[in-house]
Design a protein around this motif. Structure first.
Motif, PDB file in Angstrom:
ATOM      1  N   GLY A  13       0.762  -1.332   0.005  1.00 56.75           N
ATOM      2  CA  GLY A  13      -0.046   0.064  -0.053  1.00 56.75           C
ATOM      3  C   GLY A  13       0.823   1.114  -0.071  1.00 56.75           C
ATOM      4  N   ASN A  14      -0.089   2.293  -0.290  1.00 58.49           N
ATOM      5  CA  ASN A  14       1.167   3.646  -0.493  1.00 58.49           C
ATOM      6  C   ASN A  14       0.840   4.343   0.899  1.00 58.49           C
ATOM      7  N   VAL A  15       1.519   5.534   1.004  1.00 64.44           N
ATOM      8  CA  VAL A  15       1.753   6.208   2.074  1.00 64.44           C
ATOM      9  C   VAL A  15       0.284   6.827   2.421  1.00 64.44           C
ATOM     10  N   LYS A  16      -0.256   6.937   3.623  1.00 68.18           N
ATOM     11  CA  LYS A  16      -1.625   7.283   3.797  1.00 68.18           C
ATOM     12  C   LYS A  16      -1.621   8.688   3.459  1.00 68.18           C
ATOM     13  N   LYS A  17      -2.745   9.228   2.963  1.00 69.52           N
ATOM     14  CA  LYS A  17      -3.049  10.195   2.152  1.00 69.52           C
ATOM     15  C   LYS A  17      -3.354  11.442   3.434  1.00 69.52           C
ATOM     16  N   GLN A  18      -2.767  12.466   3.460  1.00 74.54           N
ATOM     17  CA  GLN A  18      -3.094  13.725   4.251  1.00 74.54           C
ATOM     18  C   GLN A  18      -3.831  14.627   3.896  1.00 74.54           C
ATOM     19  N   LYS A  19      -4.480  15.378   4.562  1.00 73.00           N
ATOM     20  CA  LYS A  19      -5.279  16.357   4.077  1.00 73.00           C
ATOM     21  C   LYS A  19      -4.458  17.784   3.881  1.00 73.00           C
ATOM     22  N   ALA A  20      -4.282  18.378   2.744  1.00 70.20           N
ATOM     23  CA  ALA A  20      -3.527  19.466   2.788  1.00 70.20           C
ATOM     24  C   ALA A  20      -4.224  21.028   3.178  1.00 70.20           C
ATOM     25  N   THR A  21      -3.564  21.525   3.761  1.00 75.98           N
ATOM     26  CA  THR A  21      -3.691  22.765   4.313  1.00 75.98           C
ATOM     27  C   THR A  21      -3.482  23.867   3.429  1.00 75.98           C
ATOM     28  N   ILE A  22      -4.584  24.514   2.872  1.00 75.32           N
ATOM     29  CA  ILE A  22      -4.268  25.695   1.719  1.00 75.32           C
ATOM     30  C   ILE A  22      -4.668  26.770   2.350  1.00 75.32           C
ATOM     31  N   ASN A  23      -4.058  27.735   2.464  1.00 73.63           N
ATOM     32  CA  ASN A  23      -3.994  29.338   2.770  1.00 73.63           C
ATOM     33  C   ASN A  23      -4.383  30.282   1.657  1.00 73.63           C
TER      34      ASN A  23
END
Length: 284
Positions: free
Chosen positions: A159-169
């Motif tokens: 499996g791939n690395v766990k997806k993290q929710k990006a913080t967009i400013n």
């Protein structure tokens, strides 16, 4: 029996010829054995070889290193599957990180090898970037499975690395207004920056889309801006126009009256300054 594989020679000994399929060049593989004193001995040897067929073929299979597979098989195919800019952007990623497996046979890469590689990448790189790297590697291994060069895709096993929710400013309206307030609109180049920032903020365009705009893309009568292309920029002497990122990126934006007024004014200033060749990020 007509189909009996064991034959008796004129001297009384038994012999056989066993067929083991075909090699990588399509040539039939067969083994001839003779000199058996009894039918039973010959038959036992015949079936022993027949049961070893898969093992025998694997031992004869050509070994392909992952480096050779990547450079000669995967990349030429991948280049036909994506846009030119996508390929050019990802080739550096592939060259930098696939080399971890270059000395291994493609069919010898196992899940444990991929997991160790994944963890080593995580030490220095962002999870989102590691996901991109492993996604490309997984695509390469999927293709190897399709071509019969590997039995499974070890990347999919772990499996791939766990997806993290990006913080967009995002700029607030106050921040946007504050930035524009410090730009000298009497200076030709600073005023161009003013126009560019204003247009990007009001339309939400990507930088590549904005830098590819020409005056023909704006209908001042209807106030509609058409986005149909993207600027692919490497340096001042190496740039070209290409398609937008996706089909959905081709779109029309209705401009507000203030933005239209600014653009009309900038068009007049461009004409007065004969600036077509001076500005790379252009509305010309």
């Amino acid at each position: 029996m007509a189909n009996e594989p064991i034959k008796k020679a004129k001297n009384g000994a038994y012999y056989f010829r066993v067929h083991l399929g075909f090699d990588e060049k399509g040539k039939r593989i067969q083994i001839y054995k003779s000199g058996f004193a009894t039918m039973k001995e010959a038959r036992e040897k015949y079936y022993e070889l027949l049961f070893q067929k898969e093992e025998y073929l694997v031992s004869k299979k050509e070994i392909i290193l992952f480096k050779e597979y990547t450079e000669k098989i995967f990349l030429p195919w991948y280049k036909t599957q994506v846009k030119k800019q996508t390929y050019e952007n990802r080739i550096s990623i592939i060259e930098a990180h696939f080399k971890h497996f270059y000395t291994m046979s493609i069919d010898d890469i196992e899940p444990i090898h991929v997991q160790k590689w994944q963890l080593s990448l995580m030490k220095d790189l962002k999870p989102s970037y590691v996901r991109s790297i492993q996604g490309l590697f997984s695509l390469a291994m999927d293709r190897a499975v399709v071509l019969g060069l590997a039995k499974l895709n070890p990347s999919k096993v772990i499996g791939n690395v766990k997806k993290q929710k990006a913080t967009i400013n995002f700029w607030t309206l106050d921040e946007f207004t504050k930035v524009l307030s410090v730009i000298n609109r009497n200076d030709f180049y600073e005023y161009f920056h003013y126009i560019s920032i204003h247009l990007l903020f009001m339309t939400g365009m990507r930088i590549g889309e904005a830098t590819a705009l020409s005056w023909n893309d704006i209908d001042f009568g209807t106030g509609i801006l058409s986005i149909t292309k993207n600027l692919i920029y490497k340096n001042q002497n190496d740039y070209r126009y290409g398609d937008t990122k996706t089909k959905a990126s081709n779109r029309h934006i209705v401009l507000d009256t203030d933005t239209l007024a600014l653009l009309k004014n900038w068009k007049d200033i461009q004409k007065k300054n004969n600036s077509k060749k001076q500005i790379h990020i252009k509305l010309q």
